[in-house]
Motif scaffolding. Structure first.
Motif, PDB file in Angstrom:
ATOM      1  N   GLY A   1       0.826  -1.204   0.000  1.00 24.12           N
ATOM      2  CA  GLY A   1       0.000   0.000   0.000  1.00 24.12           C
ATOM      3  C   GLY A   1       0.857   1.248   0.000  1.00 24.12           C
ATOM      4  O   GLY A   1       1.689   1.434   0.890  1.00 24.12           O
ATOM      5  N   ASP A   2       0.659   2.129  -1.009  1.00 28.14           N
ATOM      6  CA  ASP A   2       1.507   3.318  -1.132  1.00 28.14           C
ATOM      7  C   ASP A   2       0.853   4.567  -0.545  1.00 28.14           C
ATOM      8  O   ASP A   2       1.289   5.690  -0.789  1.00 28.14           O
ATOM      9  CB  ASP A   2       1.889   3.543  -2.599  1.00 28.14           C
ATOM     10  N   SER A   3      -0.205   4.392   0.242  1.00 27.47           N
ATOM     11  CA  SER A   3      -0.849   5.480   0.984  1.00 27.47           C
ATOM     12  C   SER A   3      -1.501   4.847   2.207  1.00 27.47           C
ATOM     13  O   SER A   3      -1.630   3.620   2.284  1.00 27.47           O
ATOM     14  CB  SER A   3      -1.910   6.178   0.126  1.00 27.47           C
ATOM     15  N   THR A   4      -1.906   5.688   3.156  1.00 30.09           N
ATOM     16  CA  THR A   4      -2.561   5.127   4.342  1.00 30.09           C
ATOM     17  C   THR A   4      -3.822   4.366   3.949  1.00 30.09           C
ATOM     18  O   THR A   4      -4.079   3.261   4.451  1.00 30.09           O
ATOM     19  CB  THR A   4      -2.906   6.249   5.335  1.00 30.09           C
ATOM     20  N   LYS A   5      -4.593   4.937   3.024  1.00 32.34           N
ATOM     21  CA  LYS A   5      -5.808   4.272   2.568  1.00 32.34           C
ATOM     22  C   LYS A   5      -5.495   2.904   1.953  1.00 32.34           C
ATOM     23  O   LYS A   5      -6.105   1.890   2.308  1.00 32.34           O
ATOM     24  CB  LYS A   5      -6.524   5.155   1.545  1.00 32.34           C
ATOM     25  N   GLU A   6      -4.514   2.866   1.047  1.00 37.69           N
ATOM     26  CA  GLU A   6      -4.178   1.612   0.382  1.00 37.69           C
ATOM     27  C   GLU A   6      -3.533   0.619   1.351  1.00 37.69           C
ATOM     28  O   GLU A   6      -3.711  -0.586   1.228  1.00 37.69           O
ATOM     29  CB  GLU A   6      -3.254   1.873  -0.808  1.00 37.69           C
ATOM     30  N   ALA A   7      -2.794   1.134   2.326  1.00 41.17           N
ATOM     31  CA  ALA A   7      -2.175   0.247   3.317  1.00 41.17           C
ATOM     32  C   ALA A   7      -3.241  -0.430   4.179  1.00 41.17           C
ATOM     33  O   ALA A   7      -3.116  -1.617   4.519  1.00 41.17           O
ATOM     34  CB  ALA A   7      -1.202   1.041   4.191  1.00 41.17           C
TER      35      ALA A   7
END
Length: 244
Positions: free
Chosen positions: A169-175
């Motif tokens: 995940g390359d953002s908090t949302k994606e992580a």
């Protein structure tokens, strides 16, 4: 005709059966309970029995409203089931898990069976080929995992289910999506691998609200049926009639 009703932690599922065939199934919120049941009974006026399995918080009295129209049956731990319950604390075993185990025993005789119910919680229930219920596992479902990350941290947002674009995940949302969804899938696959390593002649039954989502992502071969609990409820009722 038989109307089966499963009162879950989040929603209510119901289905009308004629013999072993499902005529129609329904999903609705607990707040709509009485209206929905009334409408079902108006549509299927030949229903003679209402069979209930409940882990939710709807009182029995709400069902008894309909006792003039049909006979009401509440499945309990005292009923007869087609398996030997080897659970160390049998009275604490949820009636929904007992119904799933009964359905697996009746539908898939002389096999080792693992029933995975992916709902508010994800439950694993194992019945061996000697029809002994040995137990399983309980863990948070998808929605609970998202809510836990939000409710028990200071800054993580509350997200809804979304397939991650990548396992990194390359953002908090994606992580969050990667952790919740991939962690969920890896857990289920891991449990299946452990059972497969220890038991042969083995079938996996996947059901629950997130069953279809999960089935597309598992590497293991499974039998997926989102209506398995309702079908099992009907089969357990028929078994009870034949064996009381």
């Amino acid at each position: 005709m038989v109307l089966t009703v499963d009162v879950g932690n989040t929603r209510i599922k119901a289905a009308v059966f004629e013999g072993g065939s499902i005529l129609e199934s329904f999903v609705f919120e607990k707040s709509d309970f009485e209206n929905k049941i009334e409408n079902i009974l108006k549509k299927f006026q030949n229903c003679t029995d209402l069979v209930v399995a409940s882990v939710g918080n709807i009182e029995k009295q709400a069902f008894l409203t309909f006792e003039k129209q049909l006979t009401i049956h509440f499945l309990t731990h005292e009923d007869v089931f087609p398996f030997i319950n080897k659970y160390a604390t049998p009275k604490t075993l949820g009636i929904d898990r007992m119904v799933l185990a009964a359905g697996a025993t009746l539908q898939f005789p002389k096999q080792n069976r693992l029933v995975i119910d992916a709902g508010t919680c994800i439950t694993y229930d194992f019945i061996d080929e000697q029809d002994q219920y040995l137990g399983g596992a309980i863990s948070p479902g998808l929605r609970l995992r998202y809510e836990a990350l939000h409710n028990f941290t200071a800054k993580l947002p509350l997200l809804t289910l979304e397939v991650p674009e990548h396992y990194i995940g390359d953002s908090t949302k994606e992580a969050i999506h990667s952790g919740v969804v991939n962690g969920f899938v890896y857990e289920v696959d891991g449990f299946i691998e452990e059972y497969r390593a220890n038991f042969s002649n083995f079938i996996i039954i996947l059901t629950g609200g997130d069953a279809d989502f999960l089935a597309k992502r598992l590497k293991n071969t499974i039998f997926a049926n989102s209506n398995f609990l309702l079908e099992s409820l009907n089969q357990t009722f028929q078994y009870k009639i034949d064996n009381d």
